[in-house]
Design an enzyme around this catalytic site. Structure first.
Site, PDB file in Angstrom:
ATOM      1  N   ALA A  32     -36.998 -52.649   0.553  1.00 42.63           N
ATOM      2  CA  ALA A  32     -35.868 -52.204   1.380  1.00 42.63           C
ATOM      3  C   ALA A  32     -36.032 -52.690   2.825  1.00 42.63           C
ATOM      4  CB  ALA A  32     -35.756 -50.676   1.336  1.00 42.63           C
ATOM      5  N   VAL A  33     -37.238 -52.565   3.387  1.00 44.62           N
ATOM      6  CA  VAL A  33     -37.457 -52.999   4.770  1.00 44.62           C
ATOM      7  C   VAL A  33     -37.605 -54.525   4.834  1.00 44.62           C
ATOM      8  CG1 VAL A  33     -39.065 -52.925   6.727  1.00 44.62           C
ATOM      9  CG2 VAL A  33     -38.449 -50.816   5.541  1.00 44.62           C
ATOM     10  N   CYS A  48     -40.691 -44.680  11.599  1.00 44.28           N
ATOM     11  CA  CYS A  48     -39.259 -44.830  11.876  1.00 44.28           C
ATOM     12  C   CYS A  48     -38.688 -43.713  12.761  1.00 44.28           C
ATOM     13  CB  CYS A  48     -38.482 -44.913  10.559  1.00 44.28           C
ATOM     14  SG  CYS A  48     -39.001 -43.690   9.350  1.00 44.28           S
ATOM     15  N   GLY A  67     -36.007 -44.339   3.771  1.00 47.26           N
ATOM     16  CA  GLY A  67     -37.310 -44.269   4.443  1.00 47.26           C
ATOM     17  C   GLY A  67     -38.457 -44.283   3.442  1.00 47.26           C
ATOM     18  N   ARG A  93     -36.071 -34.288   4.435  1.00 51.04           N
ATOM     19  CA  ARG A  93     -35.367 -35.348   3.694  1.00 51.04           C
ATOM     20  C   ARG A  93     -33.991 -34.832   3.298  1.00 51.04           C
ATOM     21  NH1 ARG A  93     -37.182 -40.318   3.871  1.00 51.04           N
ATOM     22  NH2 ARG A  93     -39.211 -39.785   2.992  1.00 51.04           N
ATOM     23  N   HIS A 150     -31.453 -42.168   9.944  1.00 50.19           N
ATOM     24  CA  HIS A 150     -32.169 -40.925  10.243  1.00 50.19           C
ATOM     25  C   HIS A 150     -31.498 -40.235  11.438  1.00 50.19           C
ATOM     26  CE1 HIS A 150     -35.148 -42.097   7.469  1.00 50.19           C
ATOM     27  NE2 HIS A 150     -36.198 -42.262   8.251  1.00 50.19           N
TER      28      HIS A 150
HETATM   29  P1  A2P Z   1     -42.224 -55.950  -5.549  1.00 53.53           P
HETATM   30  O1  A2P Z   1     -40.733 -55.959  -5.420  1.00 53.53           O
HETATM   31  O2  A2P Z   1     -42.752 -57.200  -6.178  1.00 53.53           O
HETATM   32  O3  A2P Z   1     -42.786 -54.691  -6.168  1.00 53.53           O
HETATM   33  P2  A2P Z   1     -40.069 -50.661  -1.078  1.00 53.53           P
HETATM   34  O4  A2P Z   1     -40.691 -50.062   0.144  1.00 53.53           O
HETATM   35  O5  A2P Z   1     -38.597 -50.853  -0.974  1.00 53.53           O
HETATM   36  O6  A2P Z   1     -40.476 -49.914  -2.318  1.00 53.53           O
HETATM   37  O7  A2P Z   1     -40.693 -52.143  -1.202  1.00 53.53           O
HETATM   38  C1  A2P Z   1     -42.067 -52.383  -1.319  1.00 53.53           C
HETATM   39  C2  A2P Z   1     -42.340 -53.872  -1.158  1.00 53.53           C
HETATM   40  O8  A2P Z   1     -43.758 -54.063  -1.258  1.00 53.53           O
HETATM   41  C3  A2P Z   1     -41.712 -54.732  -2.239  1.00 53.53           C
HETATM   42  O9  A2P Z   1     -41.353 -55.984  -1.714  1.00 53.53           O
HETATM   43  C4  A2P Z   1     -42.865 -54.868  -3.223  1.00 53.53           C
HETATM   44  O10 A2P Z   1     -42.800 -56.015  -4.026  1.00 53.53           O
HETATM   45  C5  A2P Z   1     -44.021 -55.009  -2.265  1.00 53.53           C
HETATM   46  N1  A2P Z   1     -45.283 -54.752  -2.945  1.00 53.53           N
HETATM   47  C6  A2P Z   1     -45.621 -53.664  -3.670  1.00 53.53           C
HETATM   48  N2  A2P Z   1     -46.865 -53.822  -4.193  1.00 53.53           N
HETATM   49  C7  A2P Z   1     -47.309 -55.021  -3.791  1.00 53.53           C
HETATM   50  C8  A2P Z   1     -48.514 -55.785  -4.003  1.00 53.53           C
HETATM   51  N3  A2P Z   1     -49.494 -55.316  -4.738  1.00 53.53           N
HETATM   52  N4  A2P Z   1     -48.598 -57.021  -3.426  1.00 53.53           N
HETATM   53  C9  A2P Z   1     -47.595 -57.495  -2.692  1.00 53.53           C
HETATM   54  N5  A2P Z   1     -46.435 -56.843  -2.449  1.00 53.53           N
HETATM   55  C10 A2P Z   1     -46.291 -55.623  -2.992  1.00 53.53           C
END
Ligand code: A2P
Length: 340
Positions: free
Chosen positions: A14-15, A133, A164, A240, A247
């Site tokens: 999301a970010v 945030c 968030g 929340r 927010h």
């Molecule tokens: P992925 O889409 O491949 O799971 P959010 O905060 O919206 O849940 O997003 C988390 C972000 O962190 C996503 O881009 C996710 O990728 C990435 N992410 C989660 N686990 C890992 C990991 N082990 N290595 C690299 N990126 C990760």
């Protein structure tokens, strides 16, 4: 103008996705963009400047392999803990959106409108931390008032959107709403939040700490003091709410000096990246729907306490994915370029 090889770690999140949008909008000087995420999304694509970019799996070698110079991390604290050192070793400056490094004294914690001078400390560890945030939008609004009236204490209640907590958290709210309309809400699962979030408010964000405040609430206390470089009392209650994005915060500030609401309004009108919406006779005030995809923090309901001349109440709203995360990270990167 010099251009940089920029990585977004967590580019599918999301970010991360919002970071791409903001980099695009500010026309950030990028020679090459590298999108990194987990093995689950390796090989998929993200869009940047009207083009598709392949997503690479984040590994210890990613930063050296791609020659990364600026790495924006937003993939969770444990990922930053493990991989930020490899980015630094490869010669990149890390701008980290997670809480992992924020309270380490040698690592600067920066909101550019408040303490851009702390960016100079990036050389200590090669890392600049992006604050929580809710803290970012609060200090943006309170720092200009502190300069004039000198803050003694902050009491804040937040109304925080589901985004968030990431993409899965937003989906959890939407699925519960769909289940409600299919008469299945009582069977609808909740995995991200400790309770149903649809049609509910949850007075808990993150885990409870020995202080009986939550970790999110403690972040607002300690991060705001670190950013503003002074000690004052803070009590936060983080809640929340079933909003997807944006927010809101109800803030009561006690100053050392007498405060005037009209003057405070004027100070805020002249402060960087603050927009005042405060025409109560027209029912005009900030709300999450007004802040969507905006890079400013919105302030309204500015009024002096009925009983105390040194107490001011205000209502502060910002897009948490932008102001509270992506925009602040990109502004840090821009300032870092200016200074280096
Ligand atoms: P992925 O889409 O491949 O799971 P959010 O905060 O919206 O849940 O997003 C988390 C972000 O962190 C996503 O881009 C996710 O990728 C990435 N992410 C989660 N686990 C890992 C990991 N082990 N290595 C690299 N990126 C990760």
């Amino acid at each position: 103008m010099k251009k940089y090889v920029v990585a977004v770690v967590g580019a599918t999140g999301a970010v991360g996705e919002e970071m791409l949008r903001v980099l695009e909008e500010v026309n950030f000087p990028i020679s090459k963009l590298v999108a990194l995420a987990s093995s689950n999304s390796a090989g998929s694509f993200v869009e940047f400047m009207g083009e598709e970019y392949i997503v690479f799996e984040l590994t210890e070698k990613s930063f050296k392999e791609h020659g990364i110079q600026i790495a924006l991390f937003s993939a969770g604290g444990s990922i930053s803990a493990k991989y930020a050192p490899f980015a630094v070793e490869a010669g990149a400056v890390v701008i980290d959106n997670t809480s992992h490094f924020r309270m380490i004294p040698e690592i600067p914690l920066v909101v550019p409108e408040v303490n851009s001078y702390d960016i100079d400390l990036w050389r200590n560890k090669g890392i600049i931390a992006n604050p929580n945030c809710s803290t970012i939008q609060m200090v943006q609004a309170l720092n200009p008032l502190d300069k004039k009236y000198d803050i003694e204490r902050i009491d804040v209640s937040t109304y925080q959107a589901t985004s968030g907590a990431g993409r899965k958290a937003m989906e959890e709210l939407v699925f519960q709403l769909q289940d409600f309309f299919n008469f299945k809400l009582d069977e609808s699962p909740h995995k991200v939040f400790p309770h149903q979030i649809a049609f509910n408010v949850i007075p808990q964000i993150d885990k409870f700490m020995p202080s009986q405040y939550t970790k999110e609430e403690e972040k607002m206390v300690f991060e705001s003091q670190k950013i503003m470089g002074k000690k004052f009392e803070v009590s936060a209650t983080c809640v929340r709410v079933p909003v997807l994005r944006g927010h809101s915060e109800n803030i009561t500030v006690t100053f050392k000096n007498k405060v005037d609401a009209n003057e405070a309004r004027e100070i805020l009108r002249n402060s960087p990246n603050i927009i005042v919406i405060d025409e109560i006779t027209e029912s005009n005030y900030p709300m999450p729907v007004l802040t969507l995809e905006k890079n400013e923090t919105f302030v309204g309901r500015i009024r002096r306490d009925l009983y105390r001349e040194n107490v001011l109440h205000l209502w502060v709203v910002a897009d948490n994915l932008r102001v509270g995360a992506a925009t602040n990270a990109v502004r840090i990167a821009q300032k870092w370029i200016e200074k280096n």
